[in-house]
Scaffold this motif. Structure first.
Motif: not given
Length: 529
Positions: A234-238, A248-265
């Motif tokens: 849930q990105g919660n992007i305004d 766009i690049n900032d939004i993509l980075q947000i989703y990538k950062n939120e995703t990385l901790p769970d990518i192995d789980k």
């Protein structure tokens, strides 16, 4: 003195405009039966008020009552539309309010039609008017409301039973069947009240509460061997940032950062509608990087994005699609992603503009970003991710039970809906939307994943129950275990055809009774004359 007061009070209740006022109040009461209020008896109270006020009325009076009731229900129940228009279109409060009132008035016309037909076809207060004709005519006018001009099937009273006594009807007859039974229950209650009949009251209670044990009947079987770890982002992007091309690049980075901790789980990670707010071909580099990353970690990503195709009718123009794609599969990503879904049912004046050229000259509201989408096919192959088959709906589509059912296959493992309800701010709209998504899981006996930008993001069980949920307006990831199910509910197998058959039979009986009564009264009048 008490008799005088009673006389004036009775005259007040029976006056046309007073009836319209009370109808407005009963309509407003209906909103409290839906989420986030969840007071399901308010649905019966609201319908009771509508049907009882039309007793002993002329067609004209009944039409006014129906219209006022509709103004109450839709004026309070879809008030969230104002938030979308005023806060995100740049229009004035006056014009925004005027557009909402037009929509409310339009939807109220269907209740006006119902009320007029009911009195015209069954003028007498009889059991068949209240328990046969009323449910049949309501079913027909509701069908028109969800079909004409692409339809707007919001606030169907069957949704109020997601936690009510008629919950177990959903896998058998769908939400329309629940609404039908609620009308029968309401008709019986009015007949019991009008004729002072305890038998009608007991029958109404039987219709309402005897289906209660059906909620414990499982039409599905869990498949724990197919259990998979999922992560819903849930990105919660305004909303003001989301449509800014420079963000766009900032939004993509947000989703990538939120995703990385769970990518192995998590084996499956899901981003919401238009999480990538750009056309797929513009983001090929990013998608290839993410695809490689996900494949290295044996995980897959499902994300909302925008698609583009050449038009066969006008090759110089590109067609734009609201789309879902899957990356991180066995085969490396290649543009365009073939494992994809394109939204079919577009929101009028949101994603597609009727009479676009003319309306764009009138007001900037109709020249909103991303308001010229093309429609995908009605039936599409399910997404396949990690060997699981997924029926997908984007945003508004999840409220279209027939469309979801028509795309459903026996080998469907779970349902997925992605959305961006940021358009509706802190209103009640997202909660009503969430409630309708839960009904799709209950109807088809499949778990459902709902992934949104600002909420409500949740894992819903095959009984329509909430298994896990994120709070609104937070940037979080929901991690959970998804257990697919198999099995075919009666609704998945037969759709609305059983209900349509019942409607035709009951309608035929009601019409026969009404014609027979009218003939008998005419003959009686001739003999007395």
């Amino acid at each position: 003195m008490s008799q005088v007061r009673s006389f004036f009070f009775t005259k007040l209740l029976t006056s046309c405009w007073a009836s319209g006022f009370f109808a407005l109040l009963f309509g407003i009461a209906g909103t409290f039966s839906f989420s986030p209020f969840h007071f399901w008896p308010a649905a019966i109270l609201s319908l009771f008020g509508l049907l009882s006020l039309t007793l002993n009325c002329s067609i004209k009076q009944s039409g006014l009552i129906g219209f006022c009731w509709g103004l109450g229900l839709f004026g309070s129940g879809i008030s969230w539309v104002y938030v979308s228009i005023f806060e995100f279109s740049g229009m004035s409060a006056t014009i925004s309010l005027f557009i909402v009132l037009l929509l409310v008035a339009y939807l109220s016309l269907y209740v006006l039609l119902f009320s007029c037909l009911l009195v015209a076809l069954c003028p007498q207060t009889t059991w068949w008017r209240l328990t046969l004709a009323a449910p049949v005519l309501w079913h027909i006018t509701e069908y028109l409301r969800r079909s004409v001009f692409t339809g707007f099937p919001w606030l169907q009273f069957g949704y109020t039973q997601i936690q009510g006594p008629l919950q177990g009807i959903a896998p058998i007859l769908g939400v329309e069947g629940i609404t039908f039974i609620l009308m029968i229950v309401t008709g019986l209650l009015i007949y019991a009240w009008h004729e002072r009949l305890k038998s009608a009251l007991l029958l109404a209670l039987a219709f309402l509460f005897l289906p209660w044990p059906l909620r414990y009947l499982d039409w599905f079987t869990p498949e724990p061997k197919k259990a998979v770890q999922i992560a819903l982002v849930q990105g919660n992007i305004d909303q003001s940032i989301k449509m800014d091309i420079n963000s766009i690049n900032d939004i993509l980075q947000i989703y990538k950062n939120e995703t990385l901790p769970d990518i192995d789980k998590a084996s499956i990670i899901i981003w919401p509608e238009s999480a990538i707010p750009d056309i797929e071909k513009n983001q090929k580099k990013f998608l290839k990087e993410m695809d490689k990353l996900f494949r290295e970690h044996d995980s897959s990503l499902i994300t909302g994005i925008l698609g583009e195709k050449k038009s066969s009718a006008a090759p110089i123009h590109d067609l734009l699609f609201n789309k879902v794609i899957v990356i991180g599969q066995k085969n490396p990503y290649a543009y365009p992603a073939m494992n994809s879904y394109e939204k079919h049912h577009l929101v009028p004046f949101g994603e597609s503009i009727p009479f676009e050229n003319m309306l764009n000259r009138l007001t900037p509201f109709f020249n909103r970003p991303m308001s010229s989408f093309s429609s995908g096919r009605y039936e599409q192959a399910p997404l396949n991710v990690k060997g699981l088959n997924v029926i997908t709906a984007i945003c508004y589509e999840i409220i279209l039970g027939q469309q979801i059912r028509d795309n459903f296959k026996p080998n469907t493992d779970f349902l997925l809906t992605i959305s961006n309800d940021a358009w509706f701010g802190h209103s009640i709209g997202p909660w009503q939307h969430f409630q309708m998504a839960r009904m799709r899981a209950l109807e088809l006996g499949r778990p459902l994943l709902r992934v949104t930008n600002t909420g409500v993001t949740a894992l819903i069980g095959p009984r329509g129950d909430i298994l896990a949920q994120l709070p609104q307006f937070t940037r979080q990831v929901l991690s959970a275990t998804l257990i697919p199910t198999y099995g075919i509910t009666p609704y998945a197998r037969f759709g609305i055809w059983p209900l349509c058959s019942v409607t035709m039979i009951m309608g035929g009986i009601a019409l026969y009774c009404s014609l027979h009564t009218s003939f008998w009264l005419n003959q009686k009048g001739k003999r007395e004359h």
